[in-house]
Scaffold this active site. Structure first.
Site, mmCIF file in Angstrom:
data_model
loop_
_atom_site.group_PDB
_atom_site.id
_atom_site.type_symbol
_atom_site.label_atom_id
_atom_site.label_comp_id
_atom_site.label_asym_id
_atom_site.label_seq_id
_atom_site.Cartn_x
_atom_site.Cartn_y
_atom_site.Cartn_z
ATOM 1 C CD GLU A 158 36.908 34.213 10.705
ATOM 2 O OE1 GLU A 158 36.210 34.501 11.683
ATOM 3 O OE2 GLU A 158 36.555 34.469 9.541
ATOM 4 C CE1 TYR B 57 44.343 39.639 4.351
ATOM 5 C CE2 TYR B 57 44.705 37.572 5.483
ATOM 6 C CZ TYR B 57 44.156 38.282 4.440
ATOM 7 O OH TYR B 57 43.422 37.636 3.481
#
Length: 153
Positions: A113, A125
């Site tokens: 998350e 990411y």
């Protein structure tokens, strides 16, 4: 004496409960708003599903990743590089090392998350192959939404 002896820049090693003090110190430097005690780090590392890696530069620890693995999936719980060493590629190296290690262990997907406003982390990411698979309202507090990201290994 250093963490791993005199290592090359960006050396990454899996660590366990004996490194709780180092992980606790790194976590506090990377995330001062949510500091861990060394005991908290030790308790977390004692869980059978927990995995941790530290990145060291010569004699100094500069980053870490904490992960939980269950069955064939894993979640990156925390990843951090000390502020003075951010944006130098160490986060990407940590993600690569973790991904390769988990894939070799039979893990098929990594999850994490990230706050929707954390543009630097999102770029890291996404460059590492993570894709959006959902979101959580108020995950980081009122009005602070998290994106759920996944990378197939």
């Amino acid at each position: 004496m250093s963490l791993f002896g005199d290592t090359a820049a960006g050396q990454i090693r899996a660590v366990g409960p004996t490194h709780a003090g180092v992980l606790g110190a790194l976590q506090r430097e990377c995330f001062p708003a949510m500091p861990w005690t060394d005991a908290h780090a030790c308790d977390w590392l004692a869980l059978p599903t927990s995995h941790a890696w530290i990145c060291a530069d010569r004699t100094e620890p500069v980053g870490f990743v904490l992960l939980q693995a269950v069955a064939d999936e894993a979640e990156i719980v925390l990843i951090g590089i000390i502020p003075s060493r951010q944006r130098g590629g160490l986060g990407a190296r940590l993600l690569t090392a973790v991904s390769e290690t988990m894939a070799a262990a039979g893990i098929h997907a990594l999850f994490l998350e990230v706050e929707v406003t954390n543009e630097a982390a999102l770029a890291l990411y996404r460059q590492a192959g993570f894709a959006d698979v959902g979101s959580r309202r108020d995950y980081y507090g009122p009005g602070r939404r998290a994106l759920i990201l996944r990378r197939c290994l």
